[in-house]
Design a protein around this motif. Structure first.
Motif, PDB file in Angstrom:
ATOM      1  N   THR A  38       8.313  40.726 107.805  1.00  0.00           N
ATOM      2  CA  THR A  38       9.485  41.256 107.096  1.00  0.00           C
ATOM      3  C   THR A  38      10.478  41.901 108.058  1.00  0.00           C
ATOM      4  N   LEU A  39       9.965  42.749 108.954  1.00  0.00           N
ATOM      5  CA  LEU A  39      10.858  43.415 109.902  1.00  0.00           C
ATOM      6  C   LEU A  39      11.519  42.414 110.841  1.00  0.00           C
ATOM      7  N   ALA A  40      10.756  41.391 111.283  1.00  0.00           N
ATOM      8  CA  ALA A  40      11.327  40.399 112.195  1.00  0.00           C
ATOM      9  C   ALA A  40      12.433  39.605 111.511  1.00  0.00           C
ATOM     10  N   VAL A  41      12.182  39.165 110.265  1.00  0.00           N
ATOM     11  CA  VAL A  41      13.184  38.367 109.545  1.00  0.00           C
ATOM     12  C   VAL A  41      14.427  39.198 109.262  1.00  0.00           C
ATOM     13  N   VAL A  42      14.231  40.424 108.755  1.00  0.00           N
ATOM     14  CA  VAL A  42      15.378  41.283 108.443  1.00  0.00           C
ATOM     15  C   VAL A  42      16.127  41.650 109.719  1.00  0.00           C
ATOM     16  N   GLY A  43      15.382  41.956 110.790  1.00  0.00           N
ATOM     17  CA  GLY A  43      16.027  42.346 112.032  1.00  0.00           C
ATOM     18  C   GLY A  43      16.855  41.229 112.629  1.00  0.00           C
ATOM     19  N   ILE A  44      16.314  40.010 112.627  1.00  0.00           N
ATOM     20  CA  ILE A  44      17.062  38.873 113.167  1.00  0.00           C
ATOM     21  C   ILE A  44      18.299  38.588 112.308  1.00  0.00           C
ATOM     22  N   ALA A  45      18.147  38.688 110.986  1.00  0.00           N
ATOM     23  CA  ALA A  45      19.272  38.389 110.087  1.00  0.00           C
ATOM     24  C   ALA A  45      20.393  39.401 110.199  1.00  0.00           C
ATOM     25  N   THR A  46      20.057  40.644 110.565  1.00  0.00           N
ATOM     26  CA  THR A  46      21.095  41.694 110.599  1.00  0.00           C
ATOM     27  C   THR A  46      21.484  42.084 112.032  1.00  0.00           C
ATOM     28  N   THR A  47      21.045  41.302 112.986  1.00  0.00           N
ATOM     29  CA  THR A  47      21.396  41.610 114.380  1.00  0.00           C
ATOM     30  C   THR A  47      22.905  41.551 114.597  1.00  0.00           C
ATOM     31  N   ILE A  48      23.565  40.675 113.872  1.00  0.00           N
ATOM     32  CA  ILE A  48      25.009  40.496 114.052  1.00  0.00           C
ATOM     33  C   ILE A  48      25.788  41.755 113.725  1.00  0.00           C
ATOM     34  N   VAL A  49      25.222  42.613 112.879  1.00  0.00           N
ATOM     35  CA  VAL A  49      25.900  43.876 112.556  1.00  0.00           C
ATOM     36  C   VAL A  49      25.195  45.052 113.230  1.00  0.00           C
ATOM     37  N   TRP A  50      24.435  44.800 114.241  1.00  0.00           N
ATOM     38  CA  TRP A  50      23.764  45.765 115.093  1.00  0.00           C
ATOM     39  C   TRP A  50      22.632  46.543 114.434  1.00  0.00           C
ATOM     40  N   ILE A  51      22.607  46.601 113.132  1.00  0.00           N
ATOM     41  CA  ILE A  51      21.514  47.350 112.501  1.00  0.00           C
ATOM     42  C   ILE A  51      20.166  46.653 112.711  1.00  0.00           C
ATOM     43  N   GLY A  52      20.239  45.355 113.014  1.00  0.00           N
ATOM     44  CA  GLY A  52      18.994  44.625 113.221  1.00  0.00           C
ATOM     45  C   GLY A  52      18.274  44.990 114.498  1.00  0.00           C
ATOM     46  N   ILE A  53      18.988  45.551 115.497  1.00  0.00           N
ATOM     47  CA  ILE A  53      18.350  45.873 116.782  1.00  0.00           C
ATOM     48  C   ILE A  53      17.294  46.969 116.634  1.00  0.00           C
ATOM     49  N   PRO A  54      17.614  48.119 115.981  1.00  0.00           N
ATOM     50  CA  PRO A  54      16.534  49.111 115.801  1.00  0.00           C
ATOM     51  C   PRO A  54      15.400  48.593 114.922  1.00  0.00           C
ATOM     52  N   ILE A  55      15.709  47.693 113.976  1.00  0.00           N
ATOM     53  CA  ILE A  55      14.645  47.118 113.153  1.00  0.00           C
ATOM     54  C   ILE A  55      13.716  46.261 114.017  1.00  0.00           C
ATOM     55  N   LEU A  56      14.298  45.460 114.906  1.00  0.00           N
ATOM     56  CA  LEU A  56      13.478  44.648 115.813  1.00  0.00           C
ATOM     57  C   LEU A  56      12.697  45.526 116.794  1.00  0.00           C
TER      58      LEU A  56
END
Length: 376
Positions: A38-56
């Motif tokens: 879940t964290l990997a999918v959400v993090g990759i999907a939201t990387t474009i808006v930078w919020i995905g980096i702390p999730i990853l």
């Protein structure tokens, strides 16, 4: 390096512990799989808006933490000699540290294991529930599956292959050095026995015969006594030489194998000893000799120090390994101390890359086990 060297030996796990591992692991594996995916999918999907980096970043940290948890869990439950992870050092800002974690091969091996072990865990959970009901499954199948799981964990969570090979080479070098020391100690023992035993007897024979020669014509009675004395010393010298030869390689071992040789040893022991041997096909002579002397020295130590009334010797073969197990009902407290009698057993086993383990809680019983490879 010593922890990595332990990878050479992986005992078969206990059935009850393995069933507990299979059942208790399932909810842990489910949580691990859901969180990381879940964290990997959400993090990759939201990387474009930078919020995905702390999730990853969180997903990476969890992967490494779960990997370390699995190492500890497999080590304790399945008795797998799993060393702690050796991770790449990371310094600098959190971005640099995270990048170092992402480029660390150990992190990706952790992730591969966690993804693979979830579907395997579902199957193991079912087998564990079945093993509770069906005793044959619990006795025969479950330990084998636990052993295979341990091998999988070693392959993915353990040190890389190059490091394992380096550890094996170091262990072999150390065992060969111990083997040379053991051979040198054996050579000195033979020299000492020859000097203090048979050589002295033969010197006494020569002196008696020399004295008899001087009495040849004028004192027949003294001549007879000297010849009798020389005869007695000669027989004793022959007996001591025979014992010495038996100590190097007993004839019964060469002619009839381990079963007969160990039974003869047990018959001479001052306590009652039960012997069970099943090593077909017959192992190499070096393995037989090592097993024979390990049992002999173990029984000698038991008679001297254990205060035991009985002992059990079991020797069996599993694939390309001969296992020797000596158990006594003595006072316990034995340990592998440098310079001690059990350390001598370990040195003798090391000559063929064998391993000695000792379990001896205070109050007993004491179990000495030697795993002797038939190929090296």
């Amino acid at each position: 390096m010593t922890e990595v060297a332990a990878l050479a030996e992986q005992p078969r796990p206990n059935a009850i512990k393995t069933i507990g591992f299979m059942i208790a692991s399932f909810p842990l594996r489910l949580v691990q799989f859901i969180l990381i995916v879940t964290l990997a999918v959400v993090g990759i999907a939201t990387t474009i808006v930078w919020i995905g980096i702390p999730i990853l970043l969180v997903a990476t940290q969890l992967t490494r933490w779960f990997g370390d948890l699995e190492r500890s869990w497999v080590r304790s439950a399945l008795h797998t000699p799993m060393p702690p992870a050796e991770r790449q050092a990371a310094e600098g800002s959190w971005v640099r540290r995270w990048f170092a974690q992402l480029t660390d091969l150990t992190t990706w091996r952790d992730l591969g294991y966690l993804m693979l072990v979830f579907p395997i865990g579902v199957l193991e959970f079912v087998i564990g529930l079945v093993g509770i009901v069906l005793v044959p499954i619990a006795v025969w199948v479950v330990p084998a599956i636990g052993w295979l799981h341990g091998r999988l964990a070693l392959a993915l969570l353990g040190p890389p292959r190059a490091q394992r090979l380096e550890a094996k080479a170091s262990r072999l070098q150390a065992s060969r050095a111990r083997g040379v020391d053991a051979a040198e100690a054996e050579r000195r023992r033979i020299e000492r026995d020859l000097h203090d035993g048979a050589q002295q007897r033969l010197v006494a024979v020569a002196m008696s015969l020399g004295r008899a020669k001087s009495k040849l014509n004028n004192d027949p009675e003294a001549l007879r006594e000297l010849i009798d004395e020389a005869h007695t010393d000669a027989k004793l010298a022959v007996s001591e030489l025979r014992d010495l030869a038996r100590g190097i390689y007993p004839a019964v071992l060469a002619d009839r194998g381990l079963d007969a040789a160990l039974s003869a040893q047990a018959a001479k022991a001052p306590i009652h000893v039960d012997v069970a041997v099943d090593v077909e096909p017959r192992p190499p002579a070096a393995v037989e000799t090592t097993a024979y002397f390990i049992v002999g020295e173990a029984l000698t130590n038991i008679a001297k120090h254990a205060r035991a009334s009985e002992a059990v010797v079991k020797v069996w073969r599993t694939d390309d390994t001969v296992v020797v197990e000596v158990t006594d009902n003595g006072q316990g407290g034995a340990s592998l101390r440098p310079g001690g009698g059990l350390a001598g057993l370990a040195d003798r086993a090391a000559t063929i890359d064998g391993v000695i383990s000792v379990v001896s809680p205070p109050g007993g019983p004491t179990v000495i086990r030697a795993d002797l490879p038939c190929t090296w």
